[in-house]
Design an enzyme around this catalytic site. Structure first.
Site: not given
Ligand code: GLN
Ligand code: ZN
Length: 770
Positions: A18, A117, A495, A654, A705
């Site tokens: 919620e 984190k 993907e 990453c 990003h």
């Molecule tokens: N192969 C994944 C993608 O390109 C890798 C994602 C990631 O590193 N978090 O989305």
């Molecule tokens: Zn990544």
């Protein structure tokens, strides 16, 4: 008086998230601040009432947050950096600190504070920023407000705050702070605010306050320990204050135990799930003035507590301290587990019996408190627990003899490629004939509204599986065509069939289950729903081969197979607690090894195994790093080493700094590593150069990003920096991470620039024209 049941914090979002809906609707101006506050208030009241009705004696307040409790603490002590101070509305200022604010009309454009984190969890907190000459000032509005709000429904609470030392250690210094300065320099200025807060709470008749100092489970340097000593003494010496529960969690206190026990507080909370072995030391160290809050119910995982084992710990504490000095608690705040198992309607009954979410854990706490006076507890819950645990131990679903035999026969040969890297590289160069500075991407391409819409349509039955598959093939085909048009050297399938890189594999592997509402907060309004890894892992059939071979059939260029690595699958799941994580990880690795073999057999020549989470699995204490890295690297190698020399293994990482685990990264022995670096302007690469990282490496040159399209010059500049520290023949050219959160137009422009940057680099740095 008998043993009390207590809770350190409760999930904030509500069973069906919620709070997420309320936040996002407020942010998109779909609802008012009052609407948001009303939802928040309703959730808090609901949580307090349910804790009360389940018999929790000490109930937390101020554990709730509209975004993050560390940010709340920064506000409470007045650590608001100058750039936000002009925003007069407190709620707008709060969210500006959390997420940035761009308001052309009001001429405001401020970036968010950093986020990182929270210890070794998947929760991310906002990093407070302290300015040179930082002045602190108490703003107790939220803390007092929640206290009064709970009282208005007849619930007396124990406010929770982050302690001063943890607060400072989690903060960072604003740019422009003097060299060599430390956030701990601000302690003297900060402590009066805490003293004032304790006084204000005492004035309101608050009996207990919970002061969280999880930094006490870390390796602390002498300066930090001294800061703890000073801070605890000052707080304890306040003339007017509630009793203090000093809370530590996520590990053992170790050498910091004396510091905690000598804090002058009135109770000490210790994590006896992560570190049951610290009980006796804690009992011996506690002065008579202090009680023990025994964290015996796992606040980090979703399994039903072994009540008998927990009961034994409680009895040991009671024997030493007497019942009046013992509290039963979760190991840490329940923030890290989902809210209520009773909302799960689809999980099968057998699994359901093994599990406990926050609401169920409260019931366990009550039961443990009630049974603390007897040596042989018996009750409905104890009986049900015993039979559920016995069933879980005996269940065939958790044990697959074949998998176990395979894991125990895995050996170093299976974890090593046939030849060393130089030999493999030679064969791979001959096979692929790639230009210098080959270009590629990390795997995912934009998950557009169309893609998400089709998935929703499939789920709702508005699209047949055949239609959905046709749609995905069309997306994949378009994606391959676009990559060819852009001129990338090594392609991916995009993907489109995946929502989440762990869920996708979990759904196809045996040993995993999925919840409907098992949400945990990741950051802000974002929640994740980790798969439940309950049993031995195996792969009933090939998972990715059809998509990879389909994409490969469309082009003469190599298409990388795309898998999520064993450590990342482990790290982003709720993992079974009945065997070591290393063992579970090896099982996942073997399942992936079979997938790698199938991809190779199907003609896929390059296979990428992503391990973005490898660093976040690192234990909090340095002395445990070696063991973790050893099995993590072994799992990766087990998954990837079965291929021929000519098959090129890629990996990707990453989200974190890697400078301190370079030897482990090298030991993974991937032929090509792609890694996030563009935000740090390639600083990371200096570490790789100093270390003489031996294999090929693609430092990200495109920060994915942000929607911003990096210019050609920027990317050339980054490549040149890279080529200054690493030999050109080792370098690949790629974005920082997958592109699934981006939009097509910006991605195409950025990749066109990236390919052009690689061409320029080839010309300038190798003299080759391509
Ligand atoms: N192969 C994944 C993608 O390109 C890798 C994602 C990631 O590193 N978090 O989305
Ligand atoms: Zn990544």
């Amino acid at each position: 008086m008998s043993v009390l049941a207590t809770c350190l914090g409760y999930p904030r979002f509500g069973i069906v998230r919620e709070l997420k809906k309320a936040l996002e609707s407020y942010w998109s101006k779909g609802s008012s601040a009052e609407d948001l506050q009303a939802t928040a208030s309703e959730l808090r009241r609901r949580h307090w009432s349910s804790m009360k009705s389940l018999g929790i004696d000490q109930i937390p307040s101020n554990d709730f947050s509209l975004y993050d409790h560390v940010l709340d603490m920064a506000i409470a002590v007045g650590a608001v950096p100058a750039r936000y101070r002009a925003i007069s509305d407190p709620l707008a200022r709060y969210f500006a600190m959390a997420r940035g604010l761009q308001d052309r009309a009001a001429d405001v454009d401020v970036a968010a504070l950093e986020m990182t984190k929270w210890f070794d969890t998947n929760y991310h907190y906002i990093v407070p920023e302290l300015e040179p000459g930082q002045r602190f000032e108490l703003d107790a509005a939220k803390i007092v407000g929640e206290l009064e709000e709970a009282r208005s429904i007849g619930v007396e609470t124990r406010p929770m705050v982050i302690g001063p030392v943890t607060f400072l250690l989690l903060s960072k210094l604003a740019p422009g702070s003097p060299a060599g300065a430390s956030t701990l320099d601000h302690l003297d200025q900060l402590l009066p605010v805490y003293e004032a807060l304790l006084g204000a709470l005492a004035d309101r008749g608050v009996a207990w306050v919970q002061v969280d100092e999880p930094c006490l489970v870390l390796d602390l340097d002498a300066r930090s320990r001294e800061a703890c000593r000073l801070a605890f003494a000052r707080l304890a010496a306040c003339a007017k204050r509630p009793r203090i529960l000093l809370a530590t969690y996520f590990g053992a206190l170790g050498e910091n135990l004396a510091l905690a026990a000598g804090s002058g507080g009135d109770a000490l909370h210790v994590d006896l799930v992560r570190a049951p072995e610290q009980l006796d030391a804690a009992l011996a160290a506690l002065p008579p003035s202090m009680s023990l809050s025994a964290g015996v119910v796992d606040g980090r995982n979703i399994w039903r507590t072994d009540l008998d084992a927990a009961h034994r710990l409680i009895r040991r504490a009671v024997a030493k301290l007497g019942p009046e000095r013992v509290l039963v608690a979760p190991s840490c705040s329940l923030l890290h587990v989902p809210a209520d198992l009773s909302a799960e309607k689809k999980l099968d009954a057998e699994l359901l019996r093994w599990m406990a979410f926050a609401a169920q854990k409260l019931g366990e706490l009550r039961e443990l408190a009630d049974s603390a006076s007897t040596d042989s507890p018996s009750s409905a819950l104890f009986d049900e627990t015993r039979s559920a645990l016995a069933a879980r131990r005996a269940s065939k679903r958790t044990r697959n003899p074949e998998v176990r035999a395979r894991v125990s026969s895995a050996n170093d040969e299976m974890r090593s490629r046939a030849s060393a890297f130089p030999e493999r590289a030679r064969k791979q160069r001959a096979r692929f004939d790639l230009p210098a500075f080959p270009t590629t991407t990390i795997g995912s391409f934009p998950q557009t509204g169309d893609v998400r819409g089709a998935r929703a349509a499939l789920r709702a039955g508005r699209m047949t599986p055949e239609q959905y598959e046709r749609f995905l093939k069309e997306e994949t085909r378009r994606c391959v065509e676009k990559q060819e048009a852009i001129g990338l050297d090594v392609l991916v399938h995009g993907e489109f069939e995946r929502t989440d890189m762990v869920e996708y594999f979990g759904e196809q592997l045996a040993g995993f289950a999925f919840t409907e509402n098992g949400w945990v907060q990741s950051y802000g309004s974002r929640c994740v729903k980790p798969p439940v890894l309950f049993g031995d892992v195996s792969r009933p059939s090939a998972m990715t081969v059809p998509w990879s071979t389909f994409a490969q059939s469309l082009t003469a260029k190599p298409v990388k197979g795309m898998l999520t690595g064993p450590v990342t699958i482990l790290q982003w799941s709720f993992v079974r607690d009945d065997q070591p994580r290393s063992e579970t990880c090896a099982q996942i690795a073997l399942a992936l090894r079979d997938e790698v073999a199938d991809l190779e057999a199907a003609g896929i020549a390059m296979i990428q195994v992503d391990e973005p989470a490898i660093r976040e699995g690192l234990p909090l204490r340095r002395d445990a790093w070696g063991a973790y890295l050893q099995w993590a690297v072994e799992a990766f190698r087990l998954a990837t080493s079965g291929v021929r020399d000519e098959t090129q293994i890629h990996t990707h990482m990453c989200y974190s700094e890697f400078g301190d685990i370079l030897d482990a990264i090298a030991a993974m022995d991937a032929d090509v590593l792609s890694i996030e670096t563009s935000r740090s302007r390639m600083e990371l690469l200096t570490d790789f150069a100093r270390f003489r990282y031996p294999n090929e490496i693609g430092p990200g040159v495109y920060d994915i990003h942000s929607p911003r399209v990096p210019t050609l010059d920027e990317m050339v500049d980054l490549l040149e920096r890279a080529a200054r520290v690493l030999p050109g023949h080792q370098l690949w050219v790629n974005p920082d991470c997958g592109l699934k959160t981006r939009g097509w137009p910006e991605v195409e422009s950025a990749l066109v620039n990236m390919v052009e940057a690689a061409r320029l680099a080839r010309r300038r740095l190798t003299g080759v024209t391509a």
